[in-house]
Enzyme design. Structure first.
Site, PDB file in Angstrom:
ATOM      1  N   GLU A  38       0.911  -1.296  -0.093  1.00  0.00           N
ATOM      2  CA  GLU A  38      -0.153   0.192  -0.064  1.00  0.00           C
ATOM      3  C   GLU A  38       0.924   1.281  -0.041  1.00  0.00           C
ATOM      4  O   GLU A  38       1.415   1.772   0.982  1.00  0.00           O
ATOM      5  CB  GLU A  38      -0.931   0.172   1.203  1.00  0.00           C
ATOM      6  CG  GLU A  38      -1.790  -1.353   1.398  1.00  0.00           C
ATOM      7  CD  GLU A  38      -2.729  -1.229   0.149  1.00  0.00           C
ATOM      8  OE1 GLU A  38      -3.179  -0.288  -0.409  1.00  0.00           O
ATOM      9  OE2 GLU A  38      -3.030  -2.180  -0.398  1.00  0.00           O
ATOM     10  N   CYS A  83      -2.027   8.741   2.316  1.00  0.00           N
ATOM     11  CA  CYS A  83      -1.695   8.205   1.170  1.00  0.00           C
ATOM     12  C   CYS A  83      -3.119   8.579   0.133  1.00  0.00           C
ATOM     13  O   CYS A  83      -2.903   8.787  -1.024  1.00  0.00           O
ATOM     14  CB  CYS A  83      -1.488   6.837   1.062  1.00  0.00           C
ATOM     15  SG  CYS A  83      -3.064   5.907   1.736  1.00  0.00           S
TER      16      CYS A  83
END
Length: 474
Positions: A208, A246
């Site tokens: 990720e 993110c």
């Protein structure tokens, strides 16, 4: 703590088979929920210490979100664990097929510093629900949160889940061992190191990594639509860990003639909402603060600042900052910002945003604020990203029914809800037959008649199969 001994103990615990039962998985998930509820104030204290998060933001993005995720897993766990029947062609009668989910084994989870509780526990929920044993390494850049997890997880969960604290050296030691799965959240630079280490043991990896998430802002005509857009854009930049996420909006794409109005609305929103000290999380650590401040030391970038730009090294705070058309080859436009700076890139027409995005690495998410259905379709069909969110931002992260993860340089592997369960499971294929029917056409010696029969089978030509069976001579 000796890493080798920890790994051995976790493997020994997994080998007993204790993690495979429904009752064990349910008990561990329930214990995790109790941890979140009983230690809520301690979590707030840790997050305040590490990153300066307000307790409301901490509950919204970590504590409450994780309780919801655990509840979702508990509600669905029995269903997830059931074998899934698959379609079997009639020609294979009597045959049945199913997919049985089984745990991968002993998995290693590396979490990140920006959401140090949530990004530790979200993959842990999936790993435990799938019946795995886990070693969790929280980020050393969020020391209070790391210590909280290391202190409290052993009090609530069994020894099949262990927490190992430490910096890069500890990470290197962990990567020397063979794992059945590695799940990593963090930067692409470290992600490459993880993959290289995993390759030595052919260990499957989920990464990720994030990326520069753009927001396409169409020229909106309704003042209400504009104000709602501004609320959501600002929240997905400055109201989300000061942009240190993110999935935070990295930059905006707007038409030239709409940019001045948009900037005025953004300035007003900042003045009204995002100047209070308690509203913004601080920059997490000195290395990251220096990185962000260096962006603005580039003279070509500095002149593009139209609002904000000030920062305080003593308390590592950064003013919400808007930039208009910084150079596209500058670091602020080539690196993921991960902070409270919002570049605005202007285009002749909003449709040009599609080509702009196609020329760049695939982001974790694309956001688009528009009422134009044709534009929405073009974005879906012509761009590639981990996900797309229309007329809002970030909220897709909270939906257990949607897979979360990147593609290309923004990472690979999907999790949240059932996708987390699947990410930490092996879908074992099971086929069952009996001895009732035997068709010799599948065996040598070969001839043209057998070839014709096999053609009928692969083309699902049941009439042809029946005709040949009735007339077939052994």
């Amino acid at each position: 703590m000796e890493v080798k001994r920890v790994v051995e103990e976790v493997r020994e615990a997994y080998a007993t088979g204790i993690t495979r039962s429904y009752s064990w998985r349910k008990s561990q998930l329930t214990a995790l929920k109790h941890l979140l509820i009983h230690k809520e104030d301690q979590i707030y204290h840790a997050l305040k210490h590490d990153i300066g998060k307000h307790r409301v933001e901490a509950y919204r993005d970590e504590v409450g979100l994780m309780i919801k995720s655990v509840d979702y897993a508990l509600w669905n766990l029995k269903k997830w664990m059931q074998p899934k029947k698959v379609d079997v062609p009639l020609v294979c009668f009597p045959t049945s097929g199913e997919v049985v989910p089984e745990p991968l084994g002993v998995v290693l989870i590396f979490s990140s510093w920006n959401f140090p509780i949530g990004l530790s526990l979200e993959p842990l929920v999936g790993a435990v629900a799938a019946g795995n044993a886990v070693v969790l390494k929280p980020s050393e850049l969020a020391p209070a949160s790391s210590n909280f997890l290391a202190t409290n997880i052993p009090k609530y969960l069994e020894k099949t889940v262990r927490v190992v604290e430490g910096g890069p050296h500890m990470g290197e030691q962990l990567l020397e061992h063979k794992w059945d799965k590695i799940f990593f959240t963090g930067s692409s630079r470290v992600g490459r190191i993880i993959m290289a280490a995993a390759a030595k043991h052919l260990t499957p990896v989920s990464l990720e990594l994030g990326g520069k998430c753009p927001a396409i802002i169409d020229t909106l005509t309704s003042e209400r639509d504009i104000r709602v857009t501004i609320n959501r854009v600002a929240a997905a930049k400055w109201g989300l860990c000061s942009g240190q996420a993110c999935i935070a909006i990295d930059y905006l794409l707007v038409e030239e003639n709409f940019a001045p109005l948009l900037i005025d609305f953004l300035k007003a929103k900042i003045k009204k909402t995002y100047l209070e000290p308690e509203t913004l999380a601080r920059i997490a650590h000195k290395q990251h603060f220096q990185r962000l401040s260096n962006f603005l030391k580039d003279p070509a970038v500095a002149v593009s600042v139209v609002h904000g730009g000030s920062f305080n090294a003593e308390n590592m705070s950064f003013e919400p900052t808007i930039l208009l058309n910084p150079p596209l080859d500058s670091e602020i436009m080539t690196d993921e910002i991960f902070g409270p700076m919002l570049p605005i890139i202007t285009l002749k027409k909003i449709e040009d945003s599609i080509e702009f995005l196609k020329a760049r690495p695939k982001p974790l998410a694309i956001y688009a604020f528009t009422t134009n259905e044709k534009l929405k379709s073009k974005i879906i069909e012509e761009t590639s990203s981990g996900g797309i969110c229309f007329n809002d931002a970030v909220v897709q992260f909270a939906l257990d029914g949607l897979p979360f993860g990147g593609t290309g340089e923004s990472g690979f592997g999907k999790y949240h809800g059932k996708f987390s369960f699947d990410e930490f499971s092996n879908g074992k294929a099971i086929l069952r037959r009996n001895f009732l029917i035997e068709v010799s056409v599948r065996y040598p010696p070969w001839n043209e008649r057998k070839l014709q029969f096999i053609r009928h089978v692969y083309n699902f030509n049941y009439f042809g199969i029946l005709r040949m069976l009735l007339g077939f001579k052994r």
